[in-house]
Design a protein around this motif. Structure first.
Motif, PDB file in Angstrom:
ATOM      1  N   ASP A  15      81.786  18.452 -10.850  1.00 62.04           N
ATOM      2  CA  ASP A  15      80.600  18.655 -10.034  1.00 62.04           C
ATOM      3  C   ASP A  15      79.474  19.176 -10.905  1.00 62.04           C
ATOM      4  O   ASP A  15      79.724  19.777 -11.957  1.00 62.04           O
ATOM      5  N   HIS A  17      75.243  20.782 -10.416  1.00 60.43           N
ATOM      6  CA  HIS A  17      74.098  21.138  -9.574  1.00 60.43           C
ATOM      7  C   HIS A  17      72.977  21.649 -10.462  1.00 60.43           C
ATOM      8  O   HIS A  17      73.227  22.376 -11.429  1.00 60.43           O
ATOM      9  N   LEU A  38      71.815  27.614  -7.534  1.00 60.15           N
ATOM     10  CA  LEU A  38      72.042  26.183  -7.673  1.00 60.15           C
ATOM     11  C   LEU A  38      71.621  25.468  -6.389  1.00 60.15           C
ATOM     12  O   LEU A  38      71.882  25.953  -5.284  1.00 60.15           O
ATOM     13  N   GLY A  40      71.803  22.707  -3.521  1.00 56.91           N
ATOM     14  CA  GLY A  40      72.851  21.940  -2.872  1.00 56.91           C
ATOM     15  C   GLY A  40      72.843  22.172  -1.382  1.00 56.91           C
ATOM     16  O   GLY A  40      72.195  23.102  -0.888  1.00 56.91           O
ATOM     17  N   HIS A  41      73.582  21.346  -0.660  1.00 55.19           N
ATOM     18  CA  HIS A  41      73.641  21.444   0.800  1.00 55.19           C
ATOM     19  C   HIS A  41      74.406  22.694   1.231  1.00 55.19           C
ATOM     20  O   HIS A  41      73.965  23.418   2.111  1.00 55.19           O
ATOM     21  N   SER A  42      75.539  22.934   0.602  1.00 59.75           N
ATOM     22  CA  SER A  42      76.328  24.143   0.882  1.00 59.75           C
ATOM     23  C   SER A  42      75.761  25.254  -0.001  1.00 59.75           C
ATOM     24  O   SER A  42      74.592  25.242  -0.338  1.00 59.75           O
ATOM     25  N   ASP A  43      76.621  26.186  -0.391  1.00 61.22           N
ATOM     26  CA  ASP A  43      76.171  27.225  -1.334  1.00 61.22           C
ATOM     27  C   ASP A  43      76.116  26.702  -2.768  1.00 61.22           C
ATOM     28  O   ASP A  43      75.757  27.434  -3.683  1.00 61.22           O
ATOM     29  N   ALA A  44      76.460  25.429  -2.963  1.00 57.50           N
ATOM     30  CA  ALA A  44      76.389  24.745  -4.263  1.00 57.50           C
ATOM     31  C   ALA A  44      77.295  25.379  -5.308  1.00 57.50           C
ATOM     32  O   ALA A  44      76.979  25.398  -6.491  1.00 57.50           O
ATOM     33  N   VAL A  46      79.555  25.128  -7.752  1.00 59.48           N
ATOM     34  CA  VAL A  46      79.956  24.019  -8.606  1.00 59.48           C
ATOM     35  C   VAL A  46      81.443  24.099  -8.982  1.00 59.48           C
ATOM     36  O   VAL A  46      82.128  23.065  -9.038  1.00 59.48           O
ATOM     37  N   HIS A  49      83.643  23.302  -5.839  1.00 60.71           N
ATOM     38  CA  HIS A  49      83.540  21.868  -5.532  1.00 60.71           C
ATOM     39  C   HIS A  49      84.418  21.045  -6.467  1.00 60.71           C
ATOM     40  O   HIS A  49      85.104  20.115  -6.017  1.00 60.71           O
ATOM     41  N   ASP A  70      77.423  16.080   3.300  1.00 59.81           N
ATOM     42  CA  ASP A  70      76.161  16.818   3.261  1.00 59.81           C
ATOM     43  C   ASP A  70      75.180  16.339   4.340  1.00 59.81           C
ATOM     44  O   ASP A  70      74.117  16.926   4.509  1.00 59.81           O
ATOM     45  N   SER A  80      81.462  27.747  -0.040  1.00 55.54           N
ATOM     46  CA  SER A  80      82.448  26.776  -0.533  1.00 55.54           C
ATOM     47  C   SER A  80      83.851  27.358  -0.525  1.00 55.54           C
ATOM     48  O   SER A  80      84.831  26.606  -0.448  1.00 55.54           O
TER      49      SER A  80
END
Length: 164
Positions: A15, A17, A38, A40-44, A46, A49, A70, A80
């Motif tokens: 992943d 970001h 970072l 991203g749609h979530s908390d990003a 990385v 993920h 997303d 995440s």
């Protein structure tokens, strides 16, 4: 070849970001003291993920985007770690055991060494007490090459070994 070997599967995850201003930096479920977060749609997160994708790949269950798209507002800014908990529930339902997880966080900054133990504990907790000594987390730089080397973002790679 023994039946046990036939039931062991390996999966990889990756992943990336980009950095963004005005957002907390969360890696491995741990909030870093850093000037950027970072995007991203979530908390990003990385690292999480990449770990989720490695687990899902080994279990032949798709990928993080398939399970947690997303395009779904319910995953907006979600932790995440909570996504990893959901993946763990699926593994339990399917009687799939994680044997080990190994990962690399790729960035010039921030330095991750001081956060590794807490990240391992967060992952262990999300996986119902999975043994910390079977979770590997390493930080690597790119010697200032590429997007990570230029300080534009963070990448992570993970490998998981599962027993199905």
């Amino acid at each position: 070849m023994s039946n046990d070997i036939k039931r062991i599967r390996v999966g990889t995850g990756y992943d990336v970001h980009p950095f963004i201003e005005n957002r907390d930096l969360i890696i491995g479920g741990e909030k870093f003291d850093y000037i950027y977060g970072l995007a991203g749609h979530s908390d990003a997160d990385v690292l999480i993920h990449a770990i989720i994708d490695s687990i899902l790949g080994a279990a032949n269950l798709g990928d993080i985007g398939l399970l947690f798209p997303d395009s779904d507002i319910k995953y907006k800014n979600i932790s995440s770690i909570n996504l990893l908990k959901n993946v763990n529930k699926i593994l339990i339902e399917k009687n799939i055991e994680i044997l080990n997880i190994d990962s690399i966080i790729i960035c010039e900054e921030p330095k991750i060494a001081g956060y590794v133990n807490n990240m391992k504990m967060n992952i262990s907790d999300a996986l119902n007490g999975f043994p910390v000594d079977r979770i590997g987390i390493k930080g690597k730089t790119t010697e200032r090459l590429g997007f990570a080397g230029r300080g534009e973002g963070i990448a992570a790679s993970a490998v998981s070994l599962l027993y199905l």
